[in-house]
Write an enzyme that holds these catalytic residues in place. Structure first.
Site, PDB file in Angstrom:
ATOM      1  N   GLU A  25       0.830  -1.216   0.000  1.00  0.00           N
ATOM      2  CA  GLU A  25       0.000   0.000   0.000  1.00  0.00           C
ATOM      3  C   GLU A  25       0.860   1.260   0.000  1.00  0.00           C
ATOM      4  O   GLU A  25       2.087   1.190   0.178  1.00  0.00           O
ATOM      5  CB  GLU A  25      -0.921   0.002   1.214  1.00  0.00           C
ATOM      6  CG  GLU A  25      -0.168   0.054   2.529  1.00  0.00           C
ATOM      7  CD  GLU A  25      -0.881   0.866   3.584  1.00  0.00           C
ATOM      8  OE1 GLU A  25      -1.260   2.016   3.308  1.00  0.00           O
ATOM      9  OE2 GLU A  25      -1.032   0.353   4.701  1.00  0.00           O
ATOM     10  N   LYS A 159      -3.554  -1.632  14.721  1.00  0.00           N
ATOM     11  CA  LYS A 159      -2.783  -0.708  15.547  1.00  0.00           C
ATOM     12  C   LYS A 159      -3.387  -0.612  16.945  1.00  0.00           C
ATOM     13  O   LYS A 159      -4.592  -0.523  17.098  1.00  0.00           O
ATOM     14  CB  LYS A 159      -2.742   0.672  14.891  1.00  0.00           C
ATOM     15  CG  LYS A 159      -1.966   0.656  13.598  1.00  0.00           C
ATOM     16  CD  LYS A 159      -1.861   2.049  13.014  1.00  0.00           C
ATOM     17  CE  LYS A 159      -1.753   1.983  11.516  1.00  0.00           C
ATOM     18  NZ  LYS A 159      -3.024   1.586  10.865  1.00  0.00           N
TER      19      LYS A 159
HETATM   20  N1  PSU Z   1      -0.235   0.705   8.593  1.00  0.00           N
HETATM   21  C1  PSU Z   1       0.816   1.472   8.968  1.00  0.00           C
HETATM   22  N2  PSU Z   1       0.711   2.824   8.803  1.00  0.00           N
HETATM   23  C2  PSU Z   1      -0.403   3.401   8.210  1.00  0.00           C
HETATM   24  C3  PSU Z   1      -1.490   2.578   7.800  1.00  0.00           C
HETATM   25  C4  PSU Z   1      -1.347   1.235   8.025  1.00  0.00           C
HETATM   26  O1  PSU Z   1       1.814   0.949   9.476  1.00  0.00           O
HETATM   27  O2  PSU Z   1      -0.427   4.604   8.031  1.00  0.00           O
HETATM   28  C5  PSU Z   1      -2.727   3.178   7.116  1.00  0.00           C
HETATM   29  C6  PSU Z   1      -3.346   2.112   6.207  1.00  0.00           C
HETATM   30  O3  PSU Z   1      -3.339   2.625   4.895  1.00  0.00           O
HETATM   31  C7  PSU Z   1      -4.734   1.897   6.722  1.00  0.00           C
HETATM   32  C8  PSU Z   1      -5.028   3.268   7.270  1.00  0.00           C
HETATM   33  O4  PSU Z   1      -5.626   1.475   5.713  1.00  0.00           O
HETATM   34  O5  PSU Z   1      -3.803   3.584   7.950  1.00  0.00           O
HETATM   35  C9  PSU Z   1      -6.244   3.251   8.165  1.00  0.00           C
HETATM   36  O6  PSU Z   1      -6.785   4.523   8.178  1.00  0.00           O
HETATM   37  P1  PSU Z   1      -8.243   4.779   8.843  1.00  0.00           P
HETATM   38  O7  PSU Z   1      -8.058   4.416  10.290  1.00  0.00           O
HETATM   39  O8  PSU Z   1      -8.509   6.263   8.628  1.00  0.00           O
HETATM   40  O9  PSU Z   1      -9.210   3.907   8.107  1.00  0.00           O
END
Ligand code: PSU
Ligand code: MN
Length: 307
Positions: A25, A159
Site C-alpha cells: 500500500e 494498531k
Molecule cells: N499501517 C501502517 N501505517 C499506516 C497505515 C497502516 O503501518 O499509516 C494506514 C493504512 O493505509 C490503513 C489506514 O488502511 O492507515 C487506516 O486509516 P483509517 O483508520 O482512517 O481507516
C-alpha cells in the site's frame, strides 16, 4: 478507453511468467511515516519482497492513473507530494476521474490489487474500530473491505491505538478470518501481545495459502487477515507503549481530530513521544510482513500449479 490499471514493467514481467507478486500500500508512505524515512522504508520493503523471491507491486494513483508497481522516481514523487489524497473505497473512483493523486489505504489497495489479479498484500496494520466508536462511529472502511474483496492481507494485527476487542468483534460479524501467525495471541502492531486470543492460528505460509485457495473454491467473498507479530527484537512492550498511546489519544480528543486525520495524527504523535522508536518498530514489522506475504504468494502459485 485507457486500461483500468497500469502495470510497471517489472510487475508486467512477473505476470507474464506467473511469478509470485505481493501488493504493497502507499498510505503508509504519505500519511504513516515522515519524509525521508517513508520513501527509504518503501524501497526496503520492495527489496525485501525481491529478496524473498517475489515481485513487489506498490499501488497508488498518480494523476488519475492507478499504478500497479511504481518506478523509483514515482515513489519519490509520491513521498514528497503535498496534499496527496488518502484513498479508501469512497474516494478511489473520484480521484481517478478527476485525474488527481492519491495514496491507497488497505481498503483501496485491496480493490486495486484484485483488479490487477494480485491475491496477497502486505501492510503495517489494518484500520479498525477506534476507541470511543460507540460515540464517534469511527470504524475503518478496511474492515468492510476485508469482508468483500478476496485478497489475503498480512498485517501486524491492528494498531494498538484502536479498540482491539471491538475490532475483533466486528471482523467476526463480517465473517473475516483473523489468523494469528505462529502464536495464539492477536498481535498489537508495536507489541507481540494484546492480551486477546486470535480466533484462528496457522504456523506456515503453505497453510495460509491453502485456506486462501479453499475460500476461492467455495466462492466466499472477502479476504483473510493474517496477523503476523512484530519480530521480538523490534517490539515495544505493551507496558511501554500503552501510556504513550493514551497520551496521543487524549491530545487527539482535545484537538477534536476526526475522520481521516485520526490515524495519521496518532502515528505522528506516537513517533514524537517515543523519539522515533515507534517508527523503527513500524519499519521492522512492515519488512516482516512483506516477507510473509511473499511466501504466501509463492505458495499460492505452487499449490495452484500442483492442482
Ligand atoms: N499501517 C501502517 N501505517 C499506516 C497505515 C497502516 O503501518 O499509516 C494506514 C493504512 O493505509 C490503513 C489506514 O488502511 O492507515 C487506516 O486509516 P483509517 O483508520 O482512517 O481507516
Ligand atoms: Mn476512520
Amino acid at each position: 478507453m485507457s486500461p483500468l490499471v497500469k502495470f510497471s514493467p517489472e510487475v508486467q514481467a512477473a505476470r507474464r511468467t506467473g511469478r509470485p507478486i505481493a501488493a504493497l500500500e502507499s498510505t503508509i508512505i504519505t500519511h504513516g511515516m515522515p519524509y525521508p524515512q517513508n520513501v527509504a522504508t518503501a524501497r526496503r520493503v520492495e527489496a525485501q519482497v525481491r529478496e524473498a523471491g517475489g515481485t513487489p507491486a506498490t499501488i497508488a494513483v498518480l494523476e488519475g492513473e492507478i499504478l500497479i508497481g511504481l518506478s523509483d522516481a514515482q515513489l519519490e514523487q509520491l513521498a514528497q507530494a503535498p496534499a496527496v489524497m488518502k484513498l479508501s473505497r469512497a474516494d478511489l473512483a473520484l480521484c481517478v476521474a478527476a485525474r488527481r493523486t492519491g495514496s491507497t489505504t488497505v481498503a483501496a489497495t485491496m480493490i486495486c490489487a484484485r483488479r490487477a489479479g494480485i491475491e496477497v498484500f502486505a501492510t503495517g496494520g489494518v484500520g479498525g474500530v477506534h476507541r470511543g466508536a460507540e460515540l464517534s462511529f469511527d470504524v475503518s472502511a478496511d474492515l468492510r473491505e476485508l469482508a468483500e474483496t478476496p485478497v489475503t492481507v498480512v498485517a501486524a494485527g491492528a494498531k494498538a491505538i484502536l479498540d482491539l476487542p471491538k475490532t475483533l468483534e466486528v471482523l467476526e460479524t463480517l465473517g473475516v478470518p483473523v489468523i494469528a501467525f505462529g502464536q495464539d495471541e492477536f498481535p498489537a502492531f508495536w507489541s507481540r501481545s494484546s492480551g486477546l486470543r486470535a480466533p484462528l492460528r496457522l504456523d506456515s505460509a503453505a497453510e495460509i495459502a491453502a485456506a486462501h485457495l479453499q475460500r476461492g473454491r467455495l466462492g466466499l467473498s472477502g479476504g483473510q487477515l493474517v496477523a503476523n507479530p512484530i519480530p521480538p527484537a523490534a517490539e515495544i512492550p505493551r507496558e511501554v507503549i500503552t501510556p504513550v498511546i493514551e497520551q496521543a489519544l487524549a491530545e487527539a480528543a482535545q484537538r477534536q481530530v476526526a475522520a481521516k486525520a485520526v490515524t495519521p495524527f496518532l502515528l505522528q504523535r506516537i513517533f514524537e513521544l517515543t523519539q522515533g522508536r515507534s517508527l523503527e518498530a513500524n519499519i521492522a514489522l512492515v519488512l516482516n510482513n512483506a516477507r510473509l506475504a511473499t511466501a504466501i504468494a509463492a505458495e499460492i502459485v505452487r499449490q495452484r500449479n500442483a492442482d
